[in-house]
Design a protein around this motif. Structure first.
Motif, PDB file in Angstrom:
ATOM      1  N   LEU A   1       0.834  -1.205   0.000  1.00 23.55           N
ATOM      2  CA  LEU A   1       0.000   0.000   0.000  1.00 23.55           C
ATOM      3  C   LEU A   1       0.870   1.257   0.000  1.00 23.55           C
ATOM      4  O   LEU A   1       0.616   2.203  -0.754  1.00 23.55           O
TER       5      LEU A   1
ATOM      6  N   LEU B   1      -5.156   1.049   5.481  1.00 20.99           N
ATOM      7  CA  LEU B   1      -6.103   0.251   4.718  1.00 20.99           C
ATOM      8  C   LEU B   1      -5.912  -1.235   5.005  1.00 20.99           C
ATOM      9  O   LEU B   1      -6.861  -2.018   4.903  1.00 20.99           O
TER      10      LEU B   1
ATOM     11  N   LEU C   1      -8.817  -3.856   6.346  1.00 25.91           N
ATOM     12  CA  LEU C   1      -9.074  -5.161   5.753  1.00 25.91           C
ATOM     13  C   LEU C   1      -9.009  -6.260   6.815  1.00 25.91           C
ATOM     14  O   LEU C   1      -9.830  -7.186   6.811  1.00 25.91           O
TER      15      LEU C   1
ATOM     16  N   LEU D   1     -13.687  -5.971  -1.975  1.00 25.45           N
ATOM     17  CA  LEU D   1     -12.970  -4.879  -1.306  1.00 25.45           C
ATOM     18  C   LEU D   1     -13.830  -3.621  -1.181  1.00 25.45           C
ATOM     19  O   LEU D   1     -13.606  -2.796  -0.292  1.00 25.45           O
TER      20      LEU D   1
ATOM     21  N   TYR E   1     -11.872   1.626   1.149  1.00 21.75           N
ATOM     22  CA  TYR E   1     -11.589   1.127  -0.207  1.00 21.75           C
ATOM     23  C   TYR E   1     -12.599   1.749  -1.176  1.00 21.75           C
ATOM     24  O   TYR E   1     -13.557   1.120  -1.605  1.00 21.75           O
ATOM     25  N   THR E   2     -12.326   2.992  -1.501  1.00 20.52           N
ATOM     26  CA  THR E   2     -13.168   3.740  -2.426  1.00 20.52           C
ATOM     27  C   THR E   2     -12.896   3.263  -3.855  1.00 20.52           C
ATOM     28  O   THR E   2     -11.906   2.566  -4.112  1.00 20.52           O
TER      29      THR E   2
ATOM     30  N   VAL F   1      -9.396   4.136  -4.816  1.00 22.26           N
ATOM     31  CA  VAL F   1      -8.387   3.280  -4.179  1.00 22.26           C
ATOM     32  C   VAL F   1      -8.325   1.931  -4.891  1.00 22.26           C
ATOM     33  O   VAL F   1      -7.238   1.416  -5.198  1.00 22.26           O
ATOM     34  N   ILE F   2      -9.484   1.356  -5.173  1.00 21.79           N
ATOM     35  CA  ILE F   2      -9.534   0.046  -5.831  1.00 21.79           C
ATOM     36  C   ILE F   2      -8.931   0.129  -7.226  1.00 21.79           C
ATOM     37  O   ILE F   2      -8.212  -0.784  -7.662  1.00 21.79           O
TER      38      ILE F   2
ATOM     39  N   LEU G   1      -5.261   0.097  -6.835  1.00 20.21           N
ATOM     40  CA  LEU G   1      -4.776  -1.208  -6.389  1.00 20.21           C
ATOM     41  C   LEU G   1      -4.867  -2.273  -7.472  1.00 20.21           C
ATOM     42  O   LEU G   1      -4.040  -3.188  -7.531  1.00 20.21           O
TER      43      LEU G   1
END
Length: 302
Positions: free
Chosen positions: A136, A145, A149, A175, A181-182, A185-186, A189
């Motif tokens: 991250l 984050l 999780l 997620l 985990y907006t 963000v996803i 990632l």
């Protein structure tokens, strides 16, 4: 005289009514005919769409079978998997009769597998939970984050006897249910992570610097990038080839058992276009258990 006039008026009125009635009937008949024509056109369009849909599905299935055969033959060769493999090159849209097809294979062993966070007994894996916050941070995302999780896993754990069993994620879309985990963000990632049904080793011929540095404490992203740049001219034949290019002070920290040059999991993306029908499917393939890759799931993207 008056009688004649009245009679003529009546006849005129009756004639007018008859004409109006005839016009109304003609209009009604025209409307019905038009409606029937529209319905017929719609039926023909629906029939055409069904035909195109059936052809697109058949084409998608054909592409999937071709991909499976390609991966099977590649595995039989026994060579390391790397970016120069023919299957690693996307297939551009190919015109065929009445339509077109396209596809690509996405290698997944080069990503950070969230399935590594939990072992087969449903317990957290310490090394993976130490690596995930580093990933991250390497991607410029908040390290907390990882805590969110972890809390999500704890919240959804099931009690079995004296132990709490952590349930693995079904897929990456889950997620979105985790705090923080907006969608942004996803999206950031997504190129670096994957959710697979079992723990997997990291293919160093596909791993990004951010993912590799996450698994090796004190390895910087820039040092990982420098070591991985060697595969541009020659792919790694073994994890030892990569380790030899890393800074000497971190070589002893490298979890060699978690590294590989073989890939077992892939996404096969298949596109088909026939007429007005456009289909895109993604299939998860596993070639670790049998000669022919197994289709674990198929998802329609659109």
């Amino acid at each position: 005289m008056k009688r004649n006039i009245n009679l003529n008026r009546r006849l005129f009125r009756q004639t007018g009514v008859a004409i109006i009635a005839a016009l109304m009937v003609a209009a009604l008949v025209a409307s019905i005919a038009g409606l029937l024509m529209v319905r017929q056109q719609r039926a023909l369009q629906q029939l055409e769409i069904r035909k195109d849909t059936a052809e697109a599905r058949a084409a998608t299935w054909s592409v999937l079978q071709l991909v499976r055969l390609t991966l099977r033959d590649d595995a039989r060769a026994g060579q390391p998997d790397h970016l120069r493999k023919p299957w690693a090159v996307p297939i551009p849209e190919i015109k065929i009769e009445n339509g077109a097809m396209s596809g690509r294979l996405i290698e997944l062993n080069g990503r950070f597998n969230l399935g590594n966070l939990i072992d087969q007994n449903g317990q957290p894996v310490a090394a993976a939970w130490a690596a995930y916050p580093r990933l991250l941070a390497n991607l410029g995302l908040p390290s907390n984050l990882a805590d969110n999780l972890r809390e999500y896993f704890v919240l959804h754990a099931v009690q079995q006897g004296e132990k709490k069993i952590w349930l693995p994620l079904i897929d990456g879309h889950e997620l979105a249910n985790v705090a923080g985990y907006t969608p942004e963000v996803i999206r950031q990632l997504e190129p670096s992570i994957v959710t697979l049904p079992v723990a997997t080793a990291l293919n160093v011929n596909f791993a990004s610097p951010e993912v590799l540095a996450a698994w090796v404490p004190q390895l910087t992203v820039s040092a990982a990038e420098q070591a991985l740049s060697k595969r541009r001219s020659q792919y790694f034949n073994s994890p030892a080839d990569l380790i030899g290019h890393l800074p000497k002070e971190v070589q002893a920290q490298v979890p060699a058992q978690l590294l590989t040059v073989k890939s077992q999991y892939f996404w096969s993306e298949m596109g088909a276009r026939f007429g007005k029908v456009l289909m895109q499917h993604r299939a998860l393939l596993d070639r670790s258990k049998s000669d022919m890759p197994v289709v674990l799931s198929v998802q329609r993207m659109y």
